[in-house]
Design a protein around this motif. Structure first.
Motif, PDB file in Angstrom:
ATOM      1  N   LEU A 319       0.835  -1.203   0.000  1.00 34.05           N
ATOM      2  CA  LEU A 319       0.000   0.000   0.000  1.00 34.05           C
ATOM      3  C   LEU A 319       0.872   1.255   0.000  1.00 34.05           C
ATOM      4  O   LEU A 319       0.560   2.243  -0.680  1.00 34.05           O
ATOM      5  CB  LEU A 319      -0.921  -0.016   1.230  1.00 34.05           C
ATOM      6  N   ALA A 320       1.968   1.217   0.749  1.00 32.75           N
ATOM      7  CA  ALA A 320       2.899   2.354   0.757  1.00 32.75           C
ATOM      8  C   ALA A 320       3.480   2.577  -0.637  1.00 32.75           C
ATOM      9  O   ALA A 320       3.556   3.713  -1.123  1.00 32.75           O
ATOM     10  CB  ALA A 320       4.018   2.111   1.771  1.00 32.75           C
ATOM     11  N   ASN A 321       3.879   1.488  -1.307  1.00 31.43           N
ATOM     12  CA  ASN A 321       4.396   1.598  -2.670  1.00 31.43           C
ATOM     13  C   ASN A 321       3.356   2.179  -3.618  1.00 31.43           C
ATOM     14  O   ASN A 321       3.671   3.008  -4.470  1.00 31.43           O
ATOM     15  CB  ASN A 321       4.834   0.214  -3.180  1.00 31.43           C
ATOM     16  N   LEU A 518       2.138 -15.836   5.137  1.00 31.25           N
ATOM     17  CA  LEU A 518       3.303 -15.659   4.271  1.00 31.25           C
ATOM     18  C   LEU A 518       4.150 -14.515   4.798  1.00 31.25           C
ATOM     19  O   LEU A 518       3.642 -13.581   5.420  1.00 31.25           O
ATOM     20  CB  LEU A 518       2.850 -15.325   2.840  1.00 31.25           C
ATOM     21  N   LYS A 519       5.457 -14.563   4.535  1.00 31.16           N
ATOM     22  CA  LYS A 519       6.312 -13.444   4.900  1.00 31.16           C
ATOM     23  C   LYS A 519       5.883 -12.219   4.113  1.00 31.16           C
ATOM     24  O   LYS A 519       5.353 -12.326   3.011  1.00 31.16           O
ATOM     25  CB  LYS A 519       7.778 -13.777   4.594  1.00 31.16           C
ATOM     26  N   ARG A 520       6.129 -11.045   4.690  1.00 32.74           N
ATOM     27  CA  ARG A 520       5.703  -9.794   4.060  1.00 32.74           C
ATOM     28  C   ARG A 520       6.227  -9.681   2.621  1.00 32.74           C
ATOM     29  O   ARG A 520       5.502  -9.261   1.727  1.00 32.74           O
ATOM     30  CB  ARG A 520       6.198  -8.603   4.899  1.00 32.74           C
ATOM     31  N   ASP A 524       3.896  -9.255  -0.732  1.00 33.70           N
ATOM     32  CA  ASP A 524       4.078  -8.140  -1.659  1.00 33.70           C
ATOM     33  C   ASP A 524       4.390  -8.629  -3.068  1.00 33.70           C
ATOM     34  O   ASP A 524       3.912  -8.085  -4.061  1.00 33.70           O
ATOM     35  CB  ASP A 524       5.187  -7.205  -1.166  1.00 33.70           C
ATOM     36  N   LYS A 525       5.196  -9.688  -3.143  1.00 33.56           N
ATOM     37  CA  LYS A 525       5.578 -10.235  -4.450  1.00 33.56           C
ATOM     38  C   LYS A 525       4.346 -10.726  -5.208  1.00 33.56           C
ATOM     39  O   LYS A 525       4.185 -10.447  -6.409  1.00 33.56           O
ATOM     40  CB  LYS A 525       6.576 -11.385  -4.242  1.00 33.56           C
ATOM     41  N   ALA A 526       3.456 -11.448  -4.503  1.00 29.31           N
ATOM     42  CA  ALA A 526       2.233 -11.955  -5.139  1.00 29.31           C
ATOM     43  C   ALA A 526       1.329 -10.809  -5.574  1.00 29.31           C
ATOM     44  O   ALA A 526       0.771 -10.824  -6.674  1.00 29.31           O
ATOM     45  CB  ALA A 526       1.493 -12.881  -4.173  1.00 29.31           C
ATOM     46  N   THR A 541      -6.979 -14.561   1.420  1.00 26.69           N
ATOM     47  CA  THR A 541      -7.835 -14.489   2.611  1.00 26.69           C
ATOM     48  C   THR A 541      -8.257 -13.022   2.761  1.00 26.69           C
ATOM     49  O   THR A 541      -8.136 -12.238   1.831  1.00 26.69           O
ATOM     50  CB  THR A 541      -7.059 -14.961   3.850  1.00 26.69           C
ATOM     51  N   THR A 542      -8.704 -12.644   3.953  1.00 29.54           N
ATOM     52  CA  THR A 542      -9.178 -11.268   4.166  1.00 29.54           C
ATOM     53  C   THR A 542      -8.051 -10.251   4.158  1.00 29.54           C
ATOM     54  O   THR A 542      -8.295  -9.062   4.386  1.00 29.54           O
ATOM     55  CB  THR A 542      -9.928 -11.155   5.506  1.00 29.54           C
ATOM     56  N   ILE A 543      -6.837 -10.707   3.882  1.00 26.93           N
ATOM     57  CA  ILE A 543      -5.714  -9.776   3.741  1.00 26.93           C
ATOM     58  C   ILE A 543      -6.012  -8.743   2.653  1.00 26.93           C
ATOM     59  O   ILE A 543      -5.457  -7.647   2.627  1.00 26.93           O
ATOM     60  CB  ILE A 543      -4.419 -10.558   3.426  1.00 26.93           C
ATOM     61  N   LEU A 544      -6.952  -9.078   1.765  1.00 31.37           N
ATOM     62  CA  LEU A 544      -7.333  -8.159   0.682  1.00 31.37           C
ATOM     63  C   LEU A 544      -8.132  -6.964   1.188  1.00 31.37           C
ATOM     64  O   LEU A 544      -8.333  -6.002   0.458  1.00 31.37           O
ATOM     65  CB  LEU A 544      -8.188  -8.887  -0.364  1.00 31.37           C
ATOM     66  N   GLU A 545      -8.605  -7.050   2.435  1.00 27.46           N
ATOM     67  CA  GLU A 545      -9.454  -5.974   2.973  1.00 27.46           C
ATOM     68  C   GLU A 545      -8.767  -4.622   2.845  1.00 27.46           C
ATOM     69  O   GLU A 545      -9.395  -3.614   2.529  1.00 27.46           O
ATOM     70  CB  GLU A 545      -9.770  -6.291   4.439  1.00 27.46           C
ATOM     71  N   VAL A 546      -7.467  -4.574   3.143  1.00 26.18           N
ATOM     72  CA  VAL A 546      -6.679  -3.373   2.875  1.00 26.18           C
ATOM     73  C   VAL A 546      -5.741  -3.762   1.746  1.00 26.18           C
ATOM     74  O   VAL A 546      -4.681  -4.315   1.971  1.00 26.18           O
ATOM     75  CB  VAL A 546      -5.875  -2.928   4.116  1.00 26.18           C
ATOM     76  N   GLY A 547      -6.165  -3.498   0.512  1.00 27.06           N
ATOM     77  CA  GLY A 547      -5.429  -4.016  -0.633  1.00 27.06           C
ATOM     78  C   GLY A 547      -4.972  -2.946  -1.589  1.00 27.06           C
ATOM     79  O   GLY A 547      -4.793  -1.789  -1.227  1.00 27.06           O
ATOM     80  N   ILE A 548      -4.795  -3.355  -2.821  1.00 28.84           N
ATOM     81  CA  ILE A 548      -4.248  -2.469  -3.837  1.00 28.84           C
ATOM     82  C   ILE A 548      -5.277  -2.225  -4.931  1.00 28.84           C
ATOM     83  O   ILE A 548      -6.255  -2.950  -5.054  1.00 28.84           O
ATOM     84  CB  ILE A 548      -2.964  -3.080  -4.452  1.00 28.84           C
TER      85      ILE A 548
END
Length: 691
Positions: A319-321, A518-520, A524-526, A541-548
């Motif tokens: 998200l920072a990128n 997964l490691k950060r 990010d790579k995926a 998973t719900t990791i997409l909740e704050v996504g790109i």
């Protein structure tokens, strides 16, 4: 207050069990409230018990029977037949064989539970029970009895006796917190009477009056730190930024889109704050894709025009990128419209050489806007002149992380952004120390996302729908509730779905996987591969909740959608519909409860994040809206901002009035308030050290 272990019959062992639920002293016991009540003023005759109704009955044990279930290795069943003058009924408990030691024929018992039809008879399944001991007939009957959340090792009867004894012996020692004039204005009872009637009500009216009084007090105490924080900010000297309207206008005109009316209104509020010589503390809320970032970027330009720096903190590197690239591109596209703005990126994945270069440029002021993750709050980060802090998705940061970044400057302005709309009923509770701005409309041209429901029997139809869109060159997300299979839960896991899709169902496409374990760097790579079109389908998973933002992603398929919260579903759905294509959210769900069905219905019929947030709050309640550990909501033991908004509002008004008169709580009538604040909010002194 006396420690609970020194009370008669408690001792160190039982005191530890009580401490596990927050009862450490006598005052804690006063404020350990019942979760519900049994109305024993009216016992239901057995002959009048209705199927599906909650019944309280007083009966005699007639016979008992213990057996195992029909299936091999089945559960233990204990059954008691009880009767009164009007009839008999069975009470059944599962896996509690020890009950045979307590239930004996001819014993008198009070039962409380739901009446259910089982085969050809009415029975009470797993009812609560209490025996009426010889000589104690009527001790608890004919009254409204409290039902408490039970500490380990305690029965309802035992805990009631303990709390009743504490009330009897120590209630006169409890201190009155609310000043007399406030109680008079709002017709609130005194603390001793209110505590007695919240535990052992004289009547339903008395219980309601106690509930009102104690809720008001809780809201009142909860609001004081927030109000003092706001007062403290007003006493600080911040930066009075000058607004260069020409420079801002040139930048806005260089954008490839027109700001919405809502964005312009919010921007005016932010500019007004930044012109005042006290630190801004503003929450900017808006739905996913409503354009909060560009408003924050324009605010950053105000700081830069005044020879100050802006720091933009995001919760993840990806998200920072994304923010860095977007802001940098906007600044390059506006070249020639005024001072060229330098944008830098600081994340923990930078190599040592690049990191040292960025740190040096932040320190000497060569970077005007620095975008980063929690790396921004590390000890070695020194700003030349930090004027504005922007935090994206602030609820993803810990409290200490949020507090550290402002210390990098001398009382800088702070703008907090969130895509989780805060319902009106909670904003005053959670963010009473912040001013709130809201973007209520989406940019023009943004297409509405169609939300379609498939039951599990039609899963293949949803897969074919997704396949057709990916074949046409678009991309898709697939969201699962679990990372790995759990034998106890028959749910789709991300790892299993990824394996099935990549090796079988969607083997003609490039499929990726991302999840929280997964490691950060792998996450990010995926995400980057998906963003750059190197993956067709991303299982997550719900990791997409704050996504790109991936404009080409037009389909999201959510497995077991009934398992997610409503606001969470809406947040994930907001990951699609970012481009010019029509987008679709496919819900595979089998809602078996009323709540689950409500979530699915609302998501299908509504796309307004604020309306969805209100509905989510109604369905889940305030304690779970952000998660139990968020925002101090667990401090509210009895008050409910959703149901008692009028009390929250009036208690806040009274707190403001009192603090205007006595901001340090030094007056004699306010000393108990200060004591209570120290007890409930450790470290409270940082709020009262004003002036």
């Amino acid at each position: 207050m006396t420690a609970i272990q020194y009370l008669k019959g408690i001792g160190p062992k039982r005191a530890k069990l009580l401490a596990d639920v927050g009862i450490r002293d006598i005052e804690d016991a006063f404020y350990y409230f019942p979760r519900r009540y049994q109305d024993r003023t009216h016992f239901t005759p057995i002959a009048q018990i209705e199927i599906g109704a909650i019944a309280t009955l007083k009966a005699e044990v007639l016979s008992v029977n213990a057996r195992r279930g029909f299936r091999k290795g089945g559960f233990n069943i204990f059954e008691a037949s009880v009767g009164d003058d009007t009839g008999r009924i069975f009470a059944v408990w599962f896996n509690q064989p020890y009950l045979r030691n307590y239930f004996k024929p001819a014993k008198k018992v009070i039962l409380y539970g739901k009446a259910e039809l089982y085969k050809d008879r009415i029975q009470l399944s797993n009812p609560e029970f209490e025996f009426i001991e010889e000589g104690e007939e009527g001790v608890e009957s004919g009254k409204i009895m409290p039902v408490y959340p039970l500490p380990r090792g305690f029965s309802q009867r035992g805990l009631r006796k303990m709390i009743a004894s504490i009330l009897e012996k120590h209630l006169t020692s409890v201190a009155e917190i609310l000043p007399f004039d406030i109680r008079s204005r709002h017709n609130l009872g005194n603390i001793a009477k209110s505590l007695r009637n919240i535990h052992f009500p004289e009547s339903e009216d008395a219980r309601l009056a106690a509930y009102q009084r104690l809720s008001f007090e809780e809201f009142f105490i909860f609001q004081i730190p927030l109000i003092l924080r706001k007062f403290k900010r007003k006493e600080k000297k911040g930066i009075a930024f000058k607004i260069n309207e020409g420079s801002l206008s040139s930048f806005i005109q260089s954008l490839p889109f027109v700001l919405t009316r809502s964005q312009s209104e919010v921007l005016a509020q932010i500019k007004s704050d930044m012109q005042v010589d006290r630190p801004m503390q503003r929450l900017l809320q808006g739905d996913v894709g409503s354009g909060k970032t560009i408003v924050a970027t324009i605010a950053a330009l105000v700081a830069v025009d005044n020879a100050s720096q802006a720091a933009f903190m995001a919760p993840t590197e990806i998200l920072a990128n994304q923010h860095y690239e977007k802001i940098r591109r906007q600044m390059l596209e506006s070249k020639g419209q005024g001072k060229q703005v330098s944008v830098g990126l600081l994340t923990s994945s930078l190599d040592e050489k690049e990191k040292n270069k960025v740190l040096k440029e932040i320190k000497n002021g060569a970077i005007d806007i620095v975008v980063g993750t929690h790396a921004l709050i590390q000890e070695g980060v020194v700003f030349k002149k930090l004027g504005l802090i922007i935090m994206d998705e602030q609820h993803k940061f810990g409290v200490s992380q949020r507090a550290l970044l402002p210390q990098k400057g001398i009382d800088p302005d702070v703008l907090i952004m969130t895509a989780t709309p805060i319902p009106r009923t909670l904003s005053m509770t959670l963010f009473g120390d912040l001013d709130i701005s809201t973007i209520r409309e989406l940019p023009q041209g943004r297409k509405k996302i169609q939300t379609l429901l498939y039951d599990t029997g039609r899963r293949h139809e949803a897969y074919e729908f997704l396949r057709s869109h990916v074949k046409s060159g678009q991309q898709a997300y697939i969201v699962c509730p679990l990372i790995e299979d759990n034998p106890a839960l028959m749910l789709a896991s991300a790892k299993r779905i990824y394996k099935e899709f990549s090796q079988d169902i969607f083997r003609e496409f490039k499929v990726g996987l991302v999840h929280g374990k997964l490691k950060r760097e792998e996450q990010d790579k995926a995400m980057v591969k998906f963003r750059h079109g190197k993956l067709d389908i991303l299982v997550a998973t719900t990791i997409l909740e704050v996504g790109i933002d991936v404009p080409n992603a037009t389909v999201m398929l959510i497995e077991h959608a009934e398992r997610f919260g409503l606001s969470q579903l809406h947040q994930m759905r907001g990951r699609i519909g970012r481009g010019s294509f029509e987008s679709f959210c496919l819900l595979i769900a089998e809602p078996k409860t009323e709540q689950a069905q409500s979530r699915v219905d609302v998501l299908q019929s509504c796309s307004d994040g604020f309306q969805i947030a209100e509905e989510d709050l109604k369905i889940r309640g305030p304690g779970e809206f952000f998660g139990e550990r968020q925002h101090g909501l667990t401090e509210l033991k009895i008050a409910d901002p959703l149901k008692q908004f009028h009390l929250l509002k009036s208690s806040r008004e009274e707190a403001i009035k009192l603090l205007n008169d006595d901001p340090k709580l030094e007056k004699r009538q306010n000393t108990e308030i200060k004591k209570q604040l120290y007890k409930r909010f450790p470290g409270f002194e940082r709020f009262i050290m004003v002036g």
